[in-house]
Design a protein around this motif. Structure first.
Motif, PDB file in Angstrom:
ATOM      1  N   TYR A  13      46.651 -19.484  13.764  1.00 30.50           N
ATOM      2  CA  TYR A  13      45.417 -20.014  13.830  1.00 30.50           C
ATOM      3  C   TYR A  13      44.946 -19.710  12.542  1.00 30.50           C
ATOM      4  N   ILE A  14      44.568 -21.015  12.061  1.00 28.24           N
ATOM      5  CA  ILE A  14      43.417 -20.107  10.891  1.00 28.24           C
ATOM      6  C   ILE A  14      42.095 -21.994  10.791  1.00 28.24           C
ATOM      7  N   LEU A  15      41.107 -21.044  10.288  1.00 31.12           N
ATOM      8  CA  LEU A  15      39.590 -21.644  10.449  1.00 31.12           C
ATOM      9  C   LEU A  15      40.198 -22.759   9.059  1.00 31.12           C
ATOM     10  N   LYS A  16      38.683 -23.537   9.282  1.00 30.70           N
ATOM     11  CA  LYS A  16      38.367 -24.481   7.829  1.00 30.70           C
ATOM     12  C   LYS A  16      37.309 -24.144   7.900  1.00 30.70           C
ATOM     13  N   SER A  17      37.198 -23.833   6.186  1.00 30.07           N
ATOM     14  CA  SER A  17      37.852 -24.451   5.383  1.00 30.07           C
ATOM     15  C   SER A  17      38.993 -22.727   4.583  1.00 30.07           C
ATOM     16  N   GLU A  68      44.049 -20.630  23.835  1.00 27.70           N
ATOM     17  CA  GLU A  68      44.387 -22.024  24.418  1.00 27.70           C
ATOM     18  C   GLU A  68      45.684 -22.122  23.095  1.00 27.70           C
ATOM     19  N   ALA A  69      45.751 -22.023  22.204  1.00 31.82           N
ATOM     20  CA  ALA A  69      46.805 -22.176  21.053  1.00 31.82           C
ATOM     21  C   ALA A  69      47.551 -21.565  20.902  1.00 31.82           C
ATOM     22  N   ILE A  70      47.619 -20.273  21.224  1.00 30.29           N
ATOM     23  CA  ILE A  70      48.214 -18.611  21.531  1.00 30.29           C
ATOM     24  C   ILE A  70      48.938 -19.343  23.215  1.00 30.29           C
ATOM     25  N   VAL A  72      50.870 -24.877  12.910  1.00 30.47           N
ATOM     26  CA  VAL A  72      49.518 -23.437  12.528  1.00 30.47           C
ATOM     27  C   VAL A  72      48.777 -24.840  12.565  1.00 30.47           C
ATOM     28  N   VAL A  73      47.820 -24.350  13.751  1.00 33.73           N
ATOM     29  CA  VAL A  73      46.227 -24.707  13.647  1.00 33.73           C
ATOM     30  C   VAL A  73      45.354 -24.599  12.325  1.00 33.73           C
ATOM     31  N   VAL A  74      44.615 -25.376  12.574  1.00 35.47           N
ATOM     32  CA  VAL A  74      43.829 -25.427  11.426  1.00 35.47           C
ATOM     33  C   VAL A  74      42.569 -26.165  12.085  1.00 35.47           C
ATOM     34  N   THR A  75      41.061 -25.683  12.303  1.00 38.25           N
ATOM     35  CA  THR A  75      40.372 -25.716  12.910  1.00 38.25           C
ATOM     36  C   THR A  75      39.371 -25.643  13.170  1.00 38.25           C
TER      37      THR A  75
END
Length: 266
Positions: A104-108, A95-97, A84-87
């Motif tokens: 793919y989760i955005l901070k916060s 690119e993550a896909i 799980v990408v958190v960025t």
């Protein structure tokens, strides 16, 4: 279901935010954290968590955190955790896909983000159980139908009543030539099809991968990848095919796929 997890992030505040949100869900079991590539790989290999929350756009470039960590996991593990990408970086979603990350989760992250993640994980687990049952019941049938799989696909090149049939397993690579495409076979023969390379990119799937604006390669025919010179060598020939930075993630995928099979690195 419950899922163990680790957090790999060089941003302490980001780590705390992810851990705090995950901590509000009893299904998620905290294992540990790491703040760089090496420690991240080690904590995963030691604990084999179900989930990895990964930062791929680090604050400190020396941490070397990126999607390449996933390639290392494929090299070392038979079963890779769900990533799980958190960025903060929306631009890296595409690119993550390509690396088939779970989410793919955005901070916060919000509670809603984690609720959607858990729903996806539970659905995947249920589908996997059903898939296992289906695989068992269809093993013999699939074995008999292997010749109809993608690798055994018969490609018909038709031109003015001339039907040329090509087994895709015999194709080493394809090269763009304006609005046509040159299909290069393992025998050294070349056949021209009056379709664009883009057409073949959408029609052919793995092991066919685009590595350059002008090239699609059958990764089964790659004997060497030289990342310094950005070249792929084709088996049993002197042919060297360039790859471009645009498709570097596809090269990483090829390396990962090759290393996940019967493989020994020395």
């Amino acid at each position: 279901m419950s899922y163990s997890y680790v957090i790999i992030d060089d941003d302490k505040q980001g780590t705390l935010e992810t851990q705090a949100m995950a901590g509000s869900f009893p299904e998620l079991i905290f294992v540990g954290t790491a703040n760089n590539y090496k420690k991240g790989v080690n904590i995963i290999l030691e604990n084999k968590p179900d989930l990895v929350f990964l930062e791929i756009d680090p604050t400190n470039l020396k941490s070397k955190l990126s999607l390449s960590l996933i390639n290392e996991l494929h090299r070392c593990l038979k079963v890779v955790p769900k990533i799980v990408v958190v960025t903060k970086a929306k631009k890296l979603a595409y690119e993550a896909i390509k690396y088939a990350v779970t989410d793919y989760i955005l901070k916060s992250p919000s509670r809603g983000d984690f609720m959607q993640l858990l729903t996806k994980l539970n659905n995947d687990s249920n589908q996997m159980a059903l898939l296992n049952d289906e695989i068992i019941s269809k093993t013999v049938s699939i074995s008999n139908q292997n010749t109809n799989s993608q690798q055994g696909l018969i490609l018909c090149i038709k031109s003015y009543g001339d039907y040329r049939y090509i087994d895709t397993r015999d194709i080493a690579y394809l090269k763009a030539d304006n609005n046509s495409t040159d299909i290069h076979l393992k025998t050294g023969e070349m056949i021209t099809a009056f379709k664009t390379l883009k057409h073949f990119e959408s029609a052919l799937y793995y092991p066919f991968i685009r590595i350059h604006n002008s090239y699609i390669v059958n990764s089964c025919y790659i004997s060497r990848i030289h990342t310094g010179n950005a070249l792929c060598h084709i088996k049993h020939t002197l042919t060297k095919i360039p790859f471009s930075k645009t498709y570097k993630s596809n090269i990483d995928l090829i390396i990962s796929k090759i290393s996940s099979d019967n493989y020994l690195e020395i």
